[in-house]
Scaffold this motif. Structure first.
Motif, PDB file in Angstrom:
ATOM      1  N   VAL A  71       0.857  -1.177   0.000  1.00 16.74           N
ATOM      2  CA  VAL A  71       0.000   0.000   0.000  1.00 16.74           C
ATOM      3  C   VAL A  71       0.898   1.232   0.000  1.00 16.74           C
ATOM      4  O   VAL A  71       1.885   1.287   0.731  1.00 16.74           O
ATOM      5  N   ASN A  72       0.581   2.216  -0.795  1.00 11.74           N
ATOM      6  CA  ASN A  72       1.368   3.452  -0.915  1.00 11.74           C
ATOM      7  C   ASN A  72       2.738   3.241  -1.522  1.00 11.74           C
ATOM      8  O   ASN A  72       3.561   4.145  -1.522  1.00 11.74           O
ATOM      9  N   ASP A  73       3.032   2.037  -1.994  1.00 12.06           N
ATOM     10  CA  ASP A  73       4.392   1.753  -2.438  1.00 12.06           C
ATOM     11  C   ASP A  73       4.358   0.855  -3.672  1.00 12.06           C
ATOM     12  O   ASP A  73       4.665  -0.336  -3.586  1.00 12.06           O
ATOM     13  N   PRO A  74       3.978   1.408  -4.825  1.00 16.02           N
ATOM     14  CA  PRO A  74       3.886   0.578  -6.027  1.00 16.02           C
ATOM     15  C   PRO A  74       5.258   0.328  -6.646  1.00 16.02           C
ATOM     16  O   PRO A  74       6.253   0.935  -6.237  1.00 16.02           O
ATOM     17  N   LEU A  75       5.268  -0.582  -7.609  1.00 20.34           N
ATOM     18  CA  LEU A  75       6.479  -0.790  -8.409  1.00 20.34           C
ATOM     19  C   LEU A  75       6.419   0.207  -9.559  1.00 20.34           C
ATOM     20  O   LEU A  75       5.446   0.248 -10.306  1.00 20.34           O
ATOM     21  N   ARG A  76       7.452   1.039  -9.672  1.00 17.95           N
ATOM     22  CA  ARG A  76       7.477   2.026 -10.748  1.00 17.95           C
ATOM     23  C   ARG A  76       8.533   1.634 -11.755  1.00 17.95           C
ATOM     24  O   ARG A  76       9.703   1.500 -11.420  1.00 17.95           O
ATOM     25  N   LEU A  77       8.096   1.431 -12.977  1.00 19.06           N
ATOM     26  CA  LEU A  77       9.022   1.150 -14.059  1.00 19.06           C
ATOM     27  C   LEU A  77       8.884   2.297 -15.047  1.00 19.06           C
ATOM     28  O   LEU A  77       8.018   3.144 -14.891  1.00 19.06           O
ATOM     29  N   ASP A  78       9.684   2.280 -16.037  1.00 23.91           N
ATOM     30  CA  ASP A  78       9.685   3.343 -17.022  1.00 23.91           C
ATOM     31  C   ASP A  78       8.286   3.561 -17.605  1.00 23.91           C
ATOM     32  O   ASP A  78       7.866   2.858 -18.523  1.00 23.91           O
ATOM     33  N   GLY A  79       7.543   4.526 -17.052  1.00 23.27           N
ATOM     34  CA  GLY A  79       6.226   4.845 -17.586  1.00 23.27           C
ATOM     35  C   GLY A  79       5.091   3.960 -17.098  1.00 23.27           C
ATOM     36  O   GLY A  79       3.938   4.251 -17.346  1.00 23.27           O
ATOM     37  N   ASP A  80       5.414   2.866 -16.423  1.00 25.58           N
ATOM     38  CA  ASP A  80       4.375   1.943 -15.969  1.00 25.58           C
ATOM     39  C   ASP A  80       4.440   1.786 -14.454  1.00 25.58           C
ATOM     40  O   ASP A  80       5.484   1.979 -13.851  1.00 25.58           O
ATOM     41  N   ARG A  81       3.293   1.430 -13.883  1.00 28.29           N
ATOM     42  CA  ARG A  81       3.275   1.174 -12.444  1.00 28.29           C
ATOM     43  C   ARG A  81       2.499  -0.104 -12.175  1.00 28.29           C
ATOM     44  O   ARG A  81       1.526  -0.413 -12.864  1.00 28.29           O
ATOM     45  N   VAL A  82       2.949  -0.842 -11.160  1.00 29.53           N
ATOM     46  CA  VAL A  82       2.234  -2.039 -10.729  1.00 29.53           C
ATOM     47  C   VAL A  82       1.851  -1.852  -9.274  1.00 29.53           C
ATOM     48  O   VAL A  82       2.702  -1.582  -8.424  1.00 29.53           O
ATOM     49  N   TYR A  83       0.548  -1.979  -8.998  1.00 29.06           N
ATOM     50  CA  TYR A  83       0.037  -1.777  -7.647  1.00 29.06           C
ATOM     51  C   TYR A  83      -0.546  -3.070  -7.126  1.00 29.06           C
ATOM     52  O   TYR A  83      -1.044  -3.891  -7.896  1.00 29.06           O
ATOM     53  N   THR A  84      -0.512  -3.205  -5.800  1.00 28.41           N
ATOM     54  CA  THR A  84      -1.358  -4.226  -5.210  1.00 28.41           C
ATOM     55  C   THR A  84      -2.518  -3.485  -4.558  1.00 28.41           C
ATOM     56  O   THR A  84      -2.324  -2.626  -3.705  1.00 28.41           O
ATOM     57  N   THR A  85      -3.727  -3.747  -5.044  1.00 28.42           N
ATOM     58  CA  THR A  85      -4.871  -2.945  -4.631  1.00 28.42           C
ATOM     59  C   THR A  85      -5.810  -3.683  -3.697  1.00 28.42           C
ATOM     60  O   THR A  85      -6.773  -3.100  -3.218  1.00 28.42           O
TER      61      THR A  85
END
Lengths: 540, 319
Positions: A284-298
């Motif tokens: 939570v509040n800490d997604p994976l940030r890649l070049d232009g993309d993000r992965v969240y656990t929601t």
């Protein structure tokens, strides 16, 4: 906006003074344009925009929850279709909402561009000459001094330059101005709004978002075929998605003593398909940030595992099925297990509707969950046999049984039980369903929004402009020196005019005091080799 | 002190601050009652004066000694109330070992605190504004009682989503912005009342009401505008910070969640107010109404959206 002139019947003998139709159209257009870009129209449009957003918060919106919209349709079968035709379930993408904000932006641009040009000219021009009667300005006063006129104005100029005014000297008078940044801030603020809108639009056109539930030990790749739900902008090419796969290795939910959720973290491995992946932890509040993309656990939940064994010995081992939490506080969850293919004839399919309690408590035969942590997992199962209709072509939820099938009699209840881990229930035909344990699942969201940074930059520019516009002061000071009647001294007439603050009097008083002191000091001090009164007018 | 003791200290301070504010209200009423009527001439000058500065002339000159004493007592009581009010938040924060704005009870309490402090700062800088103490403290006491009755939540840990440094940034500025808009809205309501009163006086009526004790309409309008000018960038920042946090927490920076929608509506309404105040035809009463609508939107956003709508901002903690 296009405006066409109404067709006119050919007049027999038009009066000569009548303007040509082209000119009339131009006049009409000009009038409309002026009306649109008037501040009064802008205020009305602002109100309309606020008003237009209201139904978007009071009615369920498809962009937020399709389920809530469906529920609304079920609850109000006659009203909902009418509202739907007015786009009231898609307010923020509706044509009328777009009409309001586009008109507002046209009005804004029409208002700001001329102001920008005018500001550009004002920045290059010298401050205007002093008005004839300075004492009529809101703040004005007279300062007598013994200095000659030129020297007195020198002192004023020096004091104003220290205060970062732009000063221009003219014959026997002086004009000074500062605070150009106020108008610059104003323009920056309004133009940032336009940039922000463009960023939003870009994000909507080229952005996409997909969501998927992943049980521990499983994974997904970034492709629209895999996602449970996804939305993509019209200019997204589904072949162009970033090649990335994510595996969920471990999911942890931590709770405080009073069962407040403290943290949710997912250990994931990620990388391009077929590539040796990297591992990281997102939460939570800490997604994976890649070049232009993000992965969240929601979100998260439990996938109970079952082993189904037919009387003939064929079995399905440790099938895990995600059960959706129906209560986040206790993680009581519901789901369904559908087993269409244990036997080849397919006429005796099995369906199990289940309720999962991470910490179960059975009271009077009814299972409830009392704790979100999996301390004593239990399931309550109701088993059905019959025809599931999975091959009928009608899409159905994987998380629940279609109650219509039960009502119709194509599925008949054949048994129910409350089970703890390791227990099994046996159906009349000898099939056993064993509750073998659970895994956790995480809900993942994959987002791509190319407009995001642009929007952030615009917001920062917007705030900067706003601060400059509201905090700075546009100020003009005029001074005129005239010989005092009598003994040869000078009378300085000072005046100031301010935009942006109603409380100018104390500042003007302070300026006058400082000038008086400076004039007195100059008189007693030996003359400095400053600019003389003969110097030509200068603009800085 | 143990967390439990701190939590109950916080609760006691809440009651104490309501009591002090109520006493301050009584003292402000006494000030209005015992002050002499002579003040009215000063007000009219203030309203018509072209330079239009705040009525900084000490009311003491025009006011009876008794009225002045009551005014001082009222200010001291209000300040003590504010100290106790600040104590509510500090003790809450220590009890729960976090920032004291994790649920609606704490958020609203902090917002009202900001409003009181904003009023006190104004009243110290412009003594003429002390007169409006009753009209500020009355809604304050009402809000505090409603908060205590309907929004109370035990001190407790934060849910996972709120455990972020953005809580300190986004929620603090939301509280400050709201508190400042609260004062601005009250000033506009008083401005509307004062304008009507001045019109009736000008028409030759002699309405003998408390309104004749208000500062001039022009001064109230300026207070409303200046506080809104102060609040608007803060609110803008709140919305931007909220968007940045939402991008990390919810996977998108803007999603028209009900809270976001109403924050946007409030922003647009305040933008309309700031434009209206400088536009011919909207100046004065119409602009003041826009500001009042803005306050209504803010209150709606706090109460209805938190308690009735279902959205992502469901941190009210109200059972």
């Amino acid at each position: 906006m296009t405006i066409t002139a109404p067709p006119r019947p050919p007049a027999a003998a038009p009066p000569p003074a009548r303007p040509s139709s082209g000119r009339r159209v131009a006049g009409l257009l000009l009038r409309w344009w002026r009306r649109l870009t008037a501040m009064r129209t802008a205020i009305v449009l602002l109100f309309l925009l606020a008003l237009a957003a209201v139904p978007g918060s009071l009615l369920p919106q498809r962009s937020l929850s399709q389920n809530n919209v469906n529920q609304y349709f079920a609850d109000h079968p006659s009203l909902a279709p009418v509202l739907d035709r007015l786009y009231l379930f898609d307010v923020f993408s509706s044509p009328w909402f777009a009409a309001v904000y586009l008109l507002l932006f046209v009005s804004l641009i029409g208002c700001v561009l001329p102001r920008g040009l005018e500001h550009y000219r004002a920045m290059r021009a010298a401050p205007p000459p002093a008005p004839r009667n300075l004492l009529r300005l809101p703040d004005a006063g007279e300062l007598p001094t013994a200095l000659p006129a030129g020297q007195a104005l020198d002192v004023v100029e020096e004091e104003l330059r220290v205060r970062r005014f732009r000063v221009v000297r003219r014959e026997g008078e002086l004009s000074a101005e500062k605070g150009y940044l106020k108008e610059t801030g104003n323009l920056l603020f309004h133009l940032s709004l336009v940039a922000l809108l463009l960023g939003l639009a870009g994000g909507k056109l080229w952005g996409y978002e997909g969501s998927i539930l992943v049980t521990e030990g499983q994974g997904f790749c970034n492709s629209f075929q895999q996602y449970d739900t996804y939305s993509a902008g019209p200019l997204v090419d589904s072949g162009d998605l970033s090649p990335l796969c994510v595996d969920l290795e471990d999911f942890r939910a931590e709770y405080e003593d009073n069962l407040t959720a403290a943290s949710f973290t997912a250990d994931i491995g990620y990388g391009a398909p077929g590539e040796e992946g990297r591992t990281t932890t997102i939460g939570v509040n800490d997604p994976l940030r890649l070049d232009g993309d993000r992965v969240y656990t929601t979100g998260h939940g439990f996938s109970p595992t079952f082993t189904v064994t037919r009387p003939d010995g064929t079995s399905l081992e440790d099938v895990s099925v995600p059960f959706l939490p129906s209560d986040q506080a206790t993680m009581a969850s519901q789901g369904a297990l559908k087993v269409p293919d244990l036997r080849p004839d397919g006429e005796d399919q099995l369906a199990v509707e289940g309720f999962f309690a991470p910490t179960g408590l059975v009271q009077g035969g009814v299972l409830t969950s009392v704790d979100p942590r999996p301390l004593a997992p239990q399931v309550a199962l109701v088993a059905y046999q019959g025809y599931l209709g999975l091959d009928s072509g009608i899409p159905q939820s994987v998380y629940s049984l279609d109650s219509a099938q039960i009502d119709r009699g194509s599925l008949t209840e054949v048994g129910s039980a409350n089970l703890s881990v390791g227990e099994a229930m046996t159906l009349p035909d000898g099939t056993t369903i064993a509750f073998t344990g659970y895994r956790q699942f995480a809900a993942f969201q994959y987002s791509h929004d190319p407009g995001q940074l642009w929007v952030l930059g615009s917001s920062i520019a917007l705030l900067t402009g706003l601060l400059g516009m509201l905090l700075l002061r546009r100020e003009r000071v005029f001074a005129r020196a005239a010989a005092a009647p009598g003994d040869g001294g000078t009378v300085l007439t000072l005046a100031s005019i301010t935009r942006g603050s109603g409380e100018n009097a104390p500042r003007f008083a302070a300026l006058t005091d400082d000038l008086t002191n400076a004039l007195t000091a100059r008189r007693s001090a030996p003359r400095s080799p400053g600019p003389g009164p003969e110097d030509p007018p200068r603009v800085s | 002190m143990s967390p439990d003791e701190l939590a109950s200290l916080s609760d006691s301070l809440f009651s104490i601050s309501i009591a002090l504010y109520s006493l301050a209200m009584v003292a402000f009423s006494a000030q209005l009652a015992f002050g002499r009527r002579a003040a009215r001439t000063r007000e009219l000058v203030g309203a018509g004066g072209p330079a239009g500065e705040l009525p900084t002339e000490a009311p003491a000159a025009a006011e009876g000694g008794r009225g002045r004493r009551w005014g001082t007592v009222a200010m001291v009581l209000a300040a003590l109330g504010a100290v106790a009010h600040g104590g509510v938040l500090v003790a809450r924060g220590l009890a729960a070992d976090r920032l004291p704005w994790g649920n609606m009870y704490e958020f609203s309490t902090a917002t009202v605190f900001v409003a009181v402090v904003a009023y006190l700062v104004f009243a110290l800088r412009a003594p003429g504004l002390r007169h409006i103490g009753l009209f500020v403290l009355a809604p304050v006491v009402l809000s505090m009682v409603l908060i205590g009755l309907f929004l109370y939540a035990e001190a407790g840990p934060l849910v996972a989503a709120l455990r972020s440094y953005w809580l300190a940034i986004h929620v603090s500025t939301a509280i400050i912005g709201f508190g400042v808009f609260f004062v601005s809205g009250i000033a506009s309501v008083l401005y509307l009342a004062a304008t009507r009163h001045e019109e009736r006086v000008a028409a030759g009526e002699r309405p003998g009401s408390l309104l004749s004790r208000l500062p001039g309409a022009a001064a109230l309008d300026r207070v409303a505008h200046r506080t809104a000018v102060f609040g608007f960038p803060i609110w803008t920042f709140t919305v931007i910070a909220g968007a940045i946090w939402a991008e990390a927490a919810w996977g998108r920076f803007w999603g028209w969640d009900p809270k976001e929608t109403w924050a946007f509506i409030a922003w647009v309404v305040y933008a309309a107010y700031l434009h209206a105040r400088t536009t011919a035809g909207w100046r004065g009463t119409p602009a003041a109404w826009v500001n009042v609508v803005g306050l209504g939107v803010m209150i709606f956003n706090l109460t209805f959206v938190n308690m009735v709508s279902t959205g992502l901002h469901s941190y009210a903690g109200v059972n």
